[in-house]
Structure formats: C-alpha cells, structure tokens
Enzyme design. Structure first.
Site, PDB file in Angstrom:
ATOM      1  N   PHE A  38      22.926 -91.617  -7.054  1.00 57.39           N
ATOM      2  CA  PHE A  38      23.527 -92.381  -8.146  1.00 57.39           C
ATOM      3  C   PHE A  38      23.512 -93.886  -7.905  1.00 57.39           C
ATOM      4  O   PHE A  38      23.554 -94.684  -8.847  1.00 57.39           O
ATOM      5  CB  PHE A  38      24.958 -91.905  -8.394  1.00 57.39           C
ATOM      6  CG  PHE A  38      25.997 -92.413  -7.422  1.00 57.39           C
ATOM      7  CD1 PHE A  38      26.881 -93.408  -7.791  1.00 57.39           C
ATOM      8  CD2 PHE A  38      26.105 -91.865  -6.153  1.00 57.39           C
ATOM      9  CE1 PHE A  38      27.852 -93.865  -6.916  1.00 57.39           C
ATOM     10  CE2 PHE A  38      27.070 -92.308  -5.271  1.00 57.39           C
ATOM     11  CZ  PHE A  38      27.951 -93.313  -5.651  1.00 57.39           C
ATOM     12  N   LYS A  39      23.427 -94.308  -6.642  1.00 56.92           N
ATOM     13  CA  LYS A  39      23.453 -95.739  -6.352  1.00 56.92           C
ATOM     14  C   LYS A  39      22.265 -96.476  -6.970  1.00 56.92           C
ATOM     15  O   LYS A  39      22.318 -97.689  -7.177  1.00 56.92           O
ATOM     16  CB  LYS A  39      23.466 -95.960  -4.841  1.00 56.92           C
ATOM     17  CG  LYS A  39      24.662 -95.356  -4.116  1.00 56.92           C
ATOM     18  CD  LYS A  39      25.954 -96.054  -4.473  1.00 56.92           C
ATOM     19  CE  LYS A  39      27.162 -95.412  -3.807  1.00 56.92           C
ATOM     20  NZ  LYS A  39      27.263 -95.629  -2.374  1.00 56.92           N
ATOM     21  N   ASP A  40      21.188 -95.759  -7.267  1.00 56.85           N
ATOM     22  CA  ASP A  40      20.010 -96.411  -7.862  1.00 56.85           C
ATOM     23  C   ASP A  40      20.342 -97.086  -9.186  1.00 56.85           C
ATOM     24  O   ASP A  40      19.785 -98.145  -9.507  1.00 56.85           O
ATOM     25  CB  ASP A  40      18.896 -95.383  -8.107  1.00 56.85           C
ATOM     26  CG  ASP A  40      18.261 -94.879  -6.831  1.00 56.85           C
ATOM     27  OD1 ASP A  40      18.085 -95.679  -5.903  1.00 56.85           O
ATOM     28  OD2 ASP A  40      17.947 -93.680  -6.770  1.00 56.85           O
ATOM     29  N   MET A  83      22.078-100.377  -8.446  1.00 60.04           N
ATOM     30  CA  MET A  83      21.319-101.224  -7.528  1.00 60.04           C
ATOM     31  C   MET A  83      20.097-101.823  -8.196  1.00 60.04           C
ATOM     32  O   MET A  83      19.740-102.987  -7.946  1.00 60.04           O
ATOM     33  CB  MET A  83      20.907-100.418  -6.298  1.00 60.04           C
ATOM     34  CG  MET A  83      20.555-101.284  -5.102  1.00 60.04           C
ATOM     35  SD  MET A  83      21.997-102.131  -4.405  1.00 60.04           S
ATOM     36  CE  MET A  83      22.816-100.769  -3.583  1.00 60.04           C
ATOM     37  N   THR A  95      23.914 -95.953  -0.455  1.00 58.87           N
ATOM     38  CA  THR A  95      23.860 -97.372  -0.828  1.00 58.87           C
ATOM     39  C   THR A  95      22.710 -98.070  -0.121  1.00 58.87           C
ATOM     40  O   THR A  95      21.960 -98.844  -0.727  1.00 58.87           O
ATOM     41  CB  THR A  95      25.188 -98.074  -0.496  1.00 58.87           C
ATOM     42  OG1 THR A  95      26.223 -97.548  -1.314  1.00 58.87           O
ATOM     43  CG2 THR A  95      25.087 -99.574  -0.743  1.00 58.87           C
TER      44      THR A  95
END
Length: 468
Positions: free
Chosen positions: A115-117, A120, A148
């Site tokens: 999910f960090k994509d 980011m 992350t």
C-alpha cells in the site's frame, strides 16, 4: 491566495507556519513536531460519487492541501500520471466483497506490491516538482519496517536532485521486502541495516532530522508518514472505497479496519473523515506490539521493546502518528501535545488525561491480534472466501469480523500481496502464493547494504559519508 488548509502548523507549537512545499521538503517541523494542516478542507459529496476514477478522486482530495505552493498543474501533470501508469488494475485500489457487509480494500497493486506505493509515488512526483521550481537538492532519510523502504526506493531511485537513505531493522524484514530495497542499482540510494528494531530505526531518523548540520549540503527530510505529504497521499483510497461502495449500492457509512504500525494509514482515514467523508468509525488493528492499543484501551502510552511477528511491518511500539491523533483529539493543544511526547521520549511512558482519552476513543478504537489468531485468519480467508492474504491483512480481517455490521458495512484494508510473506502464508494454506510480476522480476540480483549499530553516531557517520 493561500488558504488556512494549505498552511501547516507543528503539533508542538514552536515552529513557524509552512506551506505545502516546505512541509513536503522539510518533513519534520524544526521544533520536533509533525506538520498538520492549519484547518481541514472540505470535500464535496460529489468527490465520492459512484463511478469516480482513482486519479480524479486523488486530485480532488490532494489539491486543497497543496494550494499554490507548487507550480500550476503539478499534481495532475506528474503525480496522478504515476497512479494511472504504475498500477495494474484500472480501479487502482479494488474493493472486494467477502460476505454480507464485509469488504476488503486491496492496496497492493503498485510497483512493490504494498500500500505504501500509492502515497510514495505521489510524494516522489511532487518532490520533483518542488525541487525543480526551487533549484534545490534533497536528501531523504527514512525508517522502514519493510514496505515504506521498498516503496521509497522504487519511487526515488535514479531521481534527479534526490538522495535516499533507508534504515531497516537488520534481519527483521521479510526477504522479499529486503530485496526490493537492496537489489536496486541506483547511485542515489543507500540502504542501512540497523542492529535493532523498527523503533530504533525511527529514533535514529528523528535524531538525524533534528541535526541542523546535515542541512548544510541542501534540504534534508524524511519520506516516512512523519512527512505530511506522504500521509496525505493515503487519503484518496478511503474516498475511493466509499465511491466503490456506492457503485455496489451500499450507501451507509462504513467502518474502516486498518492494520496499524506507525498509525499513518489510520490517521489518513481520520483526515478523510475530517474532510467530510462519511465514515462510521475506525478500528486500529495491531499485532503483539500493542503500545497503541494499550494507550487507547488503558490510557497509558508506554514503550516496550518490539517483538518480531509474522506481520513485520506492524512491529512498532512507538508509532509516530499517534502524536497527530493526540494533537487533533486535544483540540489542537500544542502545549499538551509537546509535554506528553517529550515526557514519553524521556521516560518511555505517559498517562493520558481522561478528557483526552475520551476524545481519542471517539476517533478510533483498537484491537490487538495474536499470532495464533493471525494464522487462523489466513486459513479462514482461504477456506471461506478463496482469498490468500498476507499476515497484516489477516490482522485486519480478524478485527473486522468482530465489528457489528448491523448498522453498516465494514471495510478491512489489505496492505500487501501475500507473496511478500510466503514463509508465513505457505505453511497455513499449503502452497506458495503466486508472486506478482514485480516480485518475480527481482530474480537473483546482488544486494547492496551496510550494517550499522543502533547508535546515533554510527548513523550520522554513514549519512555524512554518503551525502558528502
């Protein structure tokens, strides 16, 4: 003209206001606090109407926070293009119905299958726009419990004007997570493996960010959810979930269940609700590292050493974004926030005032899920719904199944592809999860990282050598 929602204040009250670009490029306020918007902007109900595409939702959700701090069109020109080109499904964050009033929001269809994509990629594009406009260079340092760091490397590798330093706990991230960070050949990336846990990494990053001498060579910031811009990039998928529910004929406000480590993901949902998104509540689902749950349920925020679990990205005992929750729930009382977190940093424990605790509980509840229950939920998801899920998603689903659904739907966030955690998933379901293309492409490339002690001087020496 700047609005109060695109001016940023520190949770500790001793820093000058900043615009979006300053909050983005600085990361942490100079007084040690975290940046927050001066006020919450309002989203029109039209923003979550059925059928809205993800890029349009992201534009509507993010634009009020940016104002005129970046060149005109920066958000739509570069940032949103990365969301439409770097993610596999057209809907970007598809919502899956598991059973009556229980849904799973898939957030792992980006470049590193986590999910960090989503945030980011936005942060990288917006940083490039800000640096291009100012002519500056930026050194980013980030702590990671796994996802992350991988997302940051994917987003910032070989980026002009940016150097990236990633600290991860040595031998305490999954092999896939580690390789996603350490096999990327990019001269602007340094990977540091810290002999310690995530909280050690986070402590070192905060110390580095507070060292003004490191700013002599240019901008020095973080891309953790310490950074408001990174956190704000997570708001759109809550809006998208409500839009998708509407398309399925579900008009009641949902409860979101969020697998929680540093609390940034959960606070992004709270931010969306402050902007007007219809939400019936939030549940922070944690693993055995339960400092957040103990704070909310018992009123005492106390640090313990993090223990290793299958849901390694949640092995956090001092979640940074709890400070944002305290600031907001206290009526934006910066003096109280500063006192509480300075006491916590000094003594490792602090008792929350009763009125503050009541206000926090009005925003979010918390549940701690054991390792045994996590395994049981992985098995249940496969046997009952035909879904293979990662341990973090299993923590969320376990908590979600305990939420009363009679008043509305429950949405559990699915934060990573199960193939990133095959060693924990395969023994439960009886086979190795099929890896997505982005994991298959890792191959057997050589890894590049440096191991350091969890010591401020060791971290400072490594950063100075790289950033020289």
């Amino acid at each position: 003209m700047a609005q109060i929602s695109d001016r940023y204040v520190s949770t500790r009250g001793d820093a000058s206001d900043a615009d979006f670009a300053e909050a983005l490029l600085r990361g942490m306020a100079p007084d040690g606090g975290l940046y927050m918007p001066g006020a919450w902007p309002s989203l029109s109900p039209d923003a979550w109407a059925a059928g809205r595409g993800y890029a349009e939702i992201a534009s509507r959700a993010m634009a009020p926070f940016i104002g005129d701090a970046l060149p005109a069109g920066a958000l739509d020109r570069r940032a949103l293009a990365r969301l439409t080109s770097g993610f596999e499904p057209d809907e970007v964050t598809p919502l899956r119905k598991l059973e009556d009033s229980l849904y799973m929001l898939e957030l792992f269809h980006g470049p590193t299958a986590a999910f960090k994509d989503l945030a980011m990629q936005l942060a990288a594009a917006l940083s490039s726009e800000a640096l291009k406009a100012s002519g500056e260079r930026l050194t980013l340092v980030t702590a990671t419990s796994g996802d992350t760091g991988a997302a940051a490397v994917a987003a910032f590798a070989n980026t002009d004007r940016v150097r990236l330093i990633v600290l991860h706990p040595h031998e305490r991230v999954s092999p896939v997570q580690r390789r996603q960070m350490t096999t990327v050949e990019a001269p602007n990336v340094l990977n540091l493996a810290v002999r310690g846990d995530f909280d050690d990494c986070q402590r070192l990053v905060k110390g580095l960010l507070a060292d003004e001498s490191l700013r002599s060579a240019g901008r020095f910031s973080s891309v953790n959810s310490i950074n408001w811009a990174r956190l704000a990039g997570q708001i759109p998928y809550y809006v998208s979930a409500v839009s998708q529910l509407a398309a399925m004929g579900e008009t009641r406000a949902p409860v979101f269940v969020v697998p929680t480590g540093n609390f940034g993901d959960a606070f992004a949902g709270i931010a969306a609700s402050k902007m007007g998104l219809p939400v019936a509540g939030f549940v922070a689902a944690v693993n055995r590292n339960d400092a957040l749950a103990r704070a909310i349920n018992d009123g005492v925020y106390a640090r313990k050493a993090a223990v290793e679990t299958a849901s390694v990205s949640m092995d956090v005992q001092a979640p940074s974004n709890f400070e944002r929750l305290v600031f907001e729930a206290s009526g934006r009382d910066a003096e109280l926030t500063r006192t509480l977190f300075e006491t916590f940093a000094r003594e490792g424990t602090v008792t929350l005032p009763p009125a503050l605790l009541d206000a926090i509980r009005a925003e979010v509840s918390a549940v701690s899920v054991s390792e045994e229950t996590t395994r049981d939920q992985i098995a249940h998801a496969h046997a009952t719904w035909g879904q293979v899920v990662c341990p973090h998603t299993a923590v969320a689903l376990s908590a979600a199944r305990g939420v009363d659904r009679s008043r509305g739907p429950v949405v559990a966030l699915s934060t990573a592809h199960p193939a990133k955690f095959g060693k924990d998933v395969a023994p439960v379901v009886g086979f190795d999860p099929e890896p997505p293309r982005v994991i298959r492409e890792l191959g057997d490339r050589a890894e590049r990282f440096e191991v350091i002690d969890a010591d401020a001087s060791a971290a400072l020496a490594a950063v100075r050598a790289f950033a020289a």
